[in-house]
Design a protein around this motif. Structure first.
Motif, PDB file in Angstrom:
ATOM      1  N   THR A 153      53.846 -14.149  32.625  1.00  0.00           N
ATOM      2  CA  THR A 153      53.960 -15.626  31.958  1.00  0.00           C
ATOM      3  C   THR A 153      54.838 -16.278  32.464  1.00  0.00           C
ATOM      4  OG1 THR A 153      53.576 -13.988  29.795  1.00  0.00           O
ATOM      5  CG2 THR A 153      54.720 -16.639  29.446  1.00  0.00           C
ATOM      6  N   ASN A 154      54.440 -17.857  32.646  1.00  0.00           N
ATOM      7  CA  ASN A 154      55.066 -18.727  33.009  1.00  0.00           C
ATOM      8  C   ASN A 154      54.705 -20.172  32.751  1.00  0.00           C
ATOM      9  OD1 ASN A 154      52.820 -17.694  35.201  1.00  0.00           O
ATOM     10  ND2 ASN A 154      53.837 -20.029  36.033  1.00  0.00           N
ATOM     11  N   ALA A 155      55.056 -21.176  32.817  1.00  0.00           N
ATOM     12  CA  ALA A 155      54.921 -22.598  32.520  1.00  0.00           C
ATOM     13  C   ALA A 155      54.369 -23.180  33.881  1.00  0.00           C
ATOM     14  CB  ALA A 155      55.986 -23.346  32.176  1.00  0.00           C
ATOM     15  N   ASN A 156      53.336 -23.947  33.860  1.00  0.00           N
ATOM     16  CA  ASN A 156      52.603 -24.597  35.071  1.00  0.00           C
ATOM     17  C   ASN A 156      52.261 -26.074  34.714  1.00  0.00           C
ATOM     18  OD1 ASN A 156      51.537 -22.080  36.424  1.00  0.00           O
ATOM     19  ND2 ASN A 156      51.143 -21.800  34.082  1.00  0.00           N
ATOM     20  N   TRP A 157      52.309 -26.841  35.460  1.00  0.00           N
ATOM     21  CA  TRP A 157      51.813 -28.044  35.548  1.00  0.00           C
ATOM     22  C   TRP A 157      51.345 -28.746  36.700  1.00  0.00           C
ATOM     23  CZ3 TRP A 157      56.692 -26.409  35.517  1.00  0.00           C
ATOM     24  CH2 TRP A 157      57.718 -26.667  36.788  1.00  0.00           C
TER      25      TRP A 157
ATOM     26  N   THR B 250      45.878 -18.737  27.784  1.00  0.00           N
ATOM     27  CA  THR B 250      46.678 -20.013  28.172  1.00  0.00           C
ATOM     28  C   THR B 250      46.193 -21.043  27.141  1.00  0.00           C
ATOM     29  OG1 THR B 250      46.340 -19.760  30.649  1.00  0.00           O
ATOM     30  CG2 THR B 250      46.622 -21.923  29.667  1.00  0.00           C
ATOM     31  N   SER B 251      47.640 -21.639  26.908  1.00  0.00           N
ATOM     32  CA  SER B 251      47.503 -22.768  25.900  1.00  0.00           C
ATOM     33  C   SER B 251      47.807 -23.971  26.686  1.00  0.00           C
ATOM     34  CB  SER B 251      48.457 -22.578  24.803  1.00  0.00           C
ATOM     35  OG  SER B 251      48.210 -21.667  23.950  1.00  0.00           O
ATOM     36  N   ALA B 252      47.131 -25.043  26.506  1.00  0.00           N
ATOM     37  CA  ALA B 252      47.400 -26.301  27.674  1.00  0.00           C
ATOM     38  C   ALA B 252      47.079 -27.379  27.051  1.00  0.00           C
ATOM     39  CB  ALA B 252      46.686 -26.093  28.845  1.00  0.00           C
ATOM     40  N   ILE B 253      47.621 -28.703  27.515  1.00  0.00           N
ATOM     41  CA  ILE B 253      47.399 -29.995  26.992  1.00  0.00           C
ATOM     42  C   ILE B 253      47.063 -30.774  28.316  1.00  0.00           C
ATOM     43  CG2 ILE B 253      49.903 -30.652  27.252  1.00  0.00           C
ATOM     44  CD1 ILE B 253      49.198 -32.495  24.909  1.00  0.00           C
ATOM     45  N   LEU B 254      45.741 -31.499  28.258  1.00  0.00           N
ATOM     46  CA  LEU B 254      45.385 -32.217  29.314  1.00  0.00           C
ATOM     47  C   LEU B 254      45.014 -33.647  28.942  1.00  0.00           C
ATOM     48  CD1 LEU B 254      43.766 -29.242  28.882  1.00  0.00           C
ATOM     49  CD2 LEU B 254      43.278 -29.723  31.355  1.00  0.00           C
ATOM     50  N   ALA B 255      45.522 -34.498  30.018  1.00  0.00           N
ATOM     51  CA  ALA B 255      45.199 -35.836  29.857  1.00  0.00           C
ATOM     52  C   ALA B 255      43.681 -36.123  30.286  1.00  0.00           C
ATOM     53  CB  ALA B 255      46.153 -36.829  30.508  1.00  0.00           C
ATOM     54  N   ASP B 256      42.713 -36.831  29.392  1.00  0.00           N
ATOM     55  CA  ASP B 256      41.356 -37.125  29.786  1.00  0.00           C
ATOM     56  C   ASP B 256      41.582 -38.471  30.279  1.00  0.00           C
ATOM     57  OD1 ASP B 256      40.143 -35.020  29.690  1.00  0.00           O
ATOM     58  OD2 ASP B 256      39.494 -34.860  27.728  1.00  0.00           O
ATOM     59  N   GLY B 257      42.344 -39.465  29.418  1.00  0.00           N
ATOM     60  CA  GLY B 257      42.210 -40.904  29.854  1.00  0.00           C
ATOM     61  C   GLY B 257      43.606 -41.124  30.784  1.00  0.00           C
ATOM     62  N   GLU B 258      44.350 -41.865  30.472  1.00  0.00           N
ATOM     63  CA  GLU B 258      45.557 -42.358  31.142  1.00  0.00           C
ATOM     64  C   GLU B 258      46.571 -41.011  31.219  1.00  0.00           C
ATOM     65  OE1 GLU B 258      46.469 -45.108  32.860  1.00  0.00           O
ATOM     66  OE2 GLU B 258      44.558 -45.778  32.296  1.00  0.00           O
ATOM     67  N   PRO B 259      47.077 -40.819  32.326  1.00  0.00           N
ATOM     68  CA  PRO B 259      47.821 -39.371  32.448  1.00  0.00           C
ATOM     69  C   PRO B 259      49.219 -39.658  31.770  1.00  0.00           C
ATOM     70  CG  PRO B 259      48.034 -40.586  34.513  1.00  0.00           C
ATOM     71  CD  PRO B 259      46.716 -41.453  33.623  1.00  0.00           C
TER      72      PRO B 259
ATOM     73  N   VAL C  97      51.683 -37.035  34.798  1.00  0.00           N
ATOM     74  CA  VAL C  97      51.465 -35.464  34.699  1.00  0.00           C
ATOM     75  C   VAL C  97      49.855 -35.521  34.291  1.00  0.00           C
ATOM     76  CG1 VAL C  97      51.687 -33.315  33.934  1.00  0.00           C
ATOM     77  CG2 VAL C  97      53.837 -34.600  34.295  1.00  0.00           C
ATOM     78  N   ARG C  98      49.165 -34.739  34.852  1.00  0.00           N
ATOM     79  CA  ARG C  98      47.662 -34.789  34.518  1.00  0.00           C
ATOM     80  C   ARG C  98      47.362 -33.610  33.384  1.00  0.00           C
ATOM     81  NH1 ARG C  98      43.982 -38.011  33.868  1.00  0.00           N
ATOM     82  NH2 ARG C  98      44.581 -38.923  35.947  1.00  0.00           N
ATOM     83  N   TRP C  99      48.409 -32.423  33.606  1.00  0.00           N
ATOM     84  CA  TRP C  99      48.119 -31.303  32.410  1.00  0.00           C
ATOM     85  C   TRP C  99      49.382 -30.486  32.754  1.00  0.00           C
ATOM     86  CZ3 TRP C  99      48.309 -26.482  34.613  1.00  0.00           C
ATOM     87  CH2 TRP C  99      47.819 -26.290  35.975  1.00  0.00           C
ATOM     88  N   ALA C 100      49.637 -29.715  31.990  1.00  0.00           N
ATOM     89  CA  ALA C 100      50.740 -28.855  31.422  1.00  0.00           C
ATOM     90  C   ALA C 100      50.260 -27.812  30.676  1.00  0.00           C
ATOM     91  CB  ALA C 100      52.092 -29.386  30.976  1.00  0.00           C
ATOM     92  N   SER C 101      50.732 -26.329  31.178  1.00  0.00           N
ATOM     93  CA  SER C 101      50.224 -25.296  30.294  1.00  0.00           C
ATOM     94  C   SER C 101      51.425 -24.111  30.385  1.00  0.00           C
ATOM     95  CB  SER C 101      49.011 -24.756  31.024  1.00  0.00           C
ATOM     96  OG  SER C 101      49.551 -23.902  32.290  1.00  0.00           O
TER      97      SER C 101
END
Length: 605
Positions: A229-233, A268-277, A257-261
């Protein structure tokens, strides 16, 4: 009053007086203790009534409105409403969203359960929270303090019907809209946020996103879960980074940042930018001392608004390499495929082979056996070449021993003559080792593939109830250092098979001394290492050892030492006038120069 009325009253009073004297009961003595208890009950009841009055006391609506107006200004109307829960779902995912804040409260993966067969929630109100904060001239307002009106609908996109859930908070001077979209058979939840109006109240700046998550225990082995288990970006500059699995640290993300998880072993739970990062952020993880959560994660991101709106996505789903690869650039890195020199085996061979076999075979133990057979068949030319190399070295051992007796005191001469002999006989001293080295990436690749393969989660085979964790046949009442408190039968079988293979291999090898016994020490070491690893890995190595043993036994039946010796003699006659290769000449010159330098140093001393 006349005389008759006065006489009547006197008689009535006399009757009452007589009745009270002759028929009234004597008063009973009062019990002091009972009186005390009664007094205490009265006081307790009085205090309870006061507490109830305080708890049920509410400020007048006009005063509440005034307080909201003072704190929120033009946004005050958004603070009134009811908190109701709405669900947006498809075949794979169910997401519960509250009208208070229009924010995610719970996320359930429908096709999976926890290790103890409970519904699998990646997020819930008790373990995680997500908030969006809007910058205004009166301060930063958390959208979770506002109430939204929900509307459910559908939307067509490229022939696919998406479920849509729209939350709108409306005031006189503007509105805030949060829209969620979910496509069929998808783990990606789209989200749009738009702020319309409030021109005089809003500050120029991004929305602050804060995500706190105490990752829930989803697997039985919490220690193995923590290791995975770890954080990624992933930055907008196409560079990927992550925290080590054992690190407790935080880091400022000073570039877009484009995404972080938050990546767990299988999910995995993550948030991702689809428009402006996201403009920047901060991410942190730490391992708690208790077992209430696997790890504690926190994420802060700055979401810019272009013309008052932006688009982003959440991913709540399994760590399936094929699925992750379709989500975003480098998003598949949430699955650890190993170091660069072995990851290519997993990414381009094992993943595709595994998924191909899944279409036709339902038993994952059988799939592992088939993978071993296919890989061994593919690598058989290298196995054959390795066997022949060791066989040639074995049959020319008398010639090598003769050189040792003749030039044993002169290492440089000894090496030179050995190389000449190898050249004449057509033998390469590394021909037995090089094919084995070429097979090593496949052996090490499995060390990363099986522990991270979600396909094996909950799948049983023989006595192993779950191939994604260790198979325990005996639970020990004590813990052995570096081994554990259980006994894995697949690991024991792997160890025994490796020792048997080493013994068979030593009979074919010319190796002597301590290196020959090293092959017996390594299986014992791996027995300790792999005892707590997934049963699938130990089973793979066991089957691999048995197939390799069988391959070499089969080769030995058809290729004996007499035939190998005959081939060596043919090479000797053919190469009798063979000139030295440039490489051989350079090597001899280098050895000669080294020996001359060594002699010169001795003379100086």
């Amino acid at each position: 009053m006349d005389k008759n009325q006065a006489t009547g009253l006197i008689l009535f009073a006399a009757v009452l007086l007589g009745y009270s004297i002759f028929f009234a009961k004597t008063p009973e003595p009062i019990d002091v203790q009972e009186g005390k208890e009664a007094t205490e009950k009265v006081e307790a009841a009085r205090e309870a009534d006061v507490a109830e009055d305080i708890s049920t006391f509410q400020l007048p609506d006009s005063l509440l409105d005034l307080q909201a107006l003072q704190k929120f200004g033009a946004f005050a109307a958004l603070t009134k409403g009811e908190a109701n829960t709405y669900t947006i779902e498809n075949e794979l995912l169910a997401v519960e969203i509250s009208s208070q804040g229009g924010e995610i409260k719970r996320v359930r993966l429908k096709e999976f359960t926890t290790w103890n067969k409970q519904p699998l929630y990646l997020l819930d109100e008790n373990s995680s929270s997500i908030s969006y904060t809007l910058p205004t001239r009166q301060g930063d307002f958390d959208l979770n303090e506002f109430f939204f009106q929900a509307k459910s609908s559908t939307e067509e996109r490229d022939g696919v019907t998406l479920q849509v859930l729209t939350f709108t908070a409306q005031a006189d001077q503007g509105s805030i809209t949060r829209t969620y979209r979910l496509a069929p058979n998808s783990y990606a939840l789209e989200k749009g946020i738009a702020v319309d109006g409030f021109r005089q109240q809003l500050m120029d700046g991004p929305i602050a996103i804060n995500w706190e998550d105490r990752l829930k225990k989803l697997e039985a082995d919490i220690e193995e879960s923590r290791r995975k288990t770890n954080a990624n970006w992933f930055f907008a500059s196409d560079s990927y980074d992550y925290f080590g699995v054992n690190s407790n640290k935080s880091e400022t993300l000073s570039e877009p940042v484009r995404w972080a998880s938050f990546s767990q072993r299988f999910f995995t739970s993550a948030i991702l930018a689809d428009g402006e990062p996201f403009l920047n952020g901060r991410i942190a993880q730490d391992t708690p001392s208790d077992t209430l959560s696997v790890k504690n994660m926190s994420l802060a991101l700055a979401l810019p608004l272009a013309e008052g709106q932006n688009e982003l996505r959440y991913y709540f789903g399994p760590n399936n390499y094929k699925i992750l690869k379709t989500i975003a650039p480098s998003f598949e890195k949430n699955v650890d495929m190993g170091y660069f020199f072995v990851s290519w085996v997993n990414k381009y061979i094992i993943v595709n082979l595994f998924q191909f076999l899944e279409r036709y075979v339902s038993n994952y133990g059988v799939i592992i056996i088939l993978i071993v057979l296919i890989i061994k068949l593919f690598l058989f030319p290298l196995t054959y070449k390795s066997y022949m190399g060791m066989a040639k070295m074995r049959v020319i051992k008398p010639e090598i021993d003769e050189l040792k007796e003749k030039y044993g005191d002169d290492p440089t001469k000894m090496q030179t003559e050995q190389m000449k002999l190898f050249s004449q006989l057509g033998v390469s001293p590394i021909s037995g080792c090089l094919p084995l080295l070429l097979q090593m990436p496949f052996l090490f690749a499995m060390f990363f593939f099986f522990p991270n393969s979600i396909e094996l989660r909950g799948e049983s085979f023989l006595w192993a109830h779950d191939l994604s964790t260790y198979d325990s046949i005996i639970n020990l009442p004590f813990t052995i250092p570096f081994y554990g408190s259980h006994v894995s039968l697949f690991t024991l079988l792997m160890t025994v098979s490796q020792i048997a293979y080493t013994k068979f291999n030593n009979q074919l090898s010319t190796q002597t001394g301590p290196l020959k016994n090293l092959g017996y020490i390594m299986p014992i070491g791996f027995m300790f290492i792999l005892n707590s690893f997934p049963a699938a890995l130990s089973f793979y190595y066991f089957v691999s050892n048995m197939v390799t043993f069988g391959q070499q036994a089969l080769i030995k039946l058809f290729v004996d030492d007499a035939k190998v010796r005959q081939k060596v003699e043919e090479n000797k006659k053919k190469n009798v006038n063979k000139k030295k290769s440039k490489f051989q000449q350079r090597l001899e010159d280098a050895m000669r120069a080294a020996e001359e330098q060594k002699q010169a140093n001795k003379k100086k001393k």
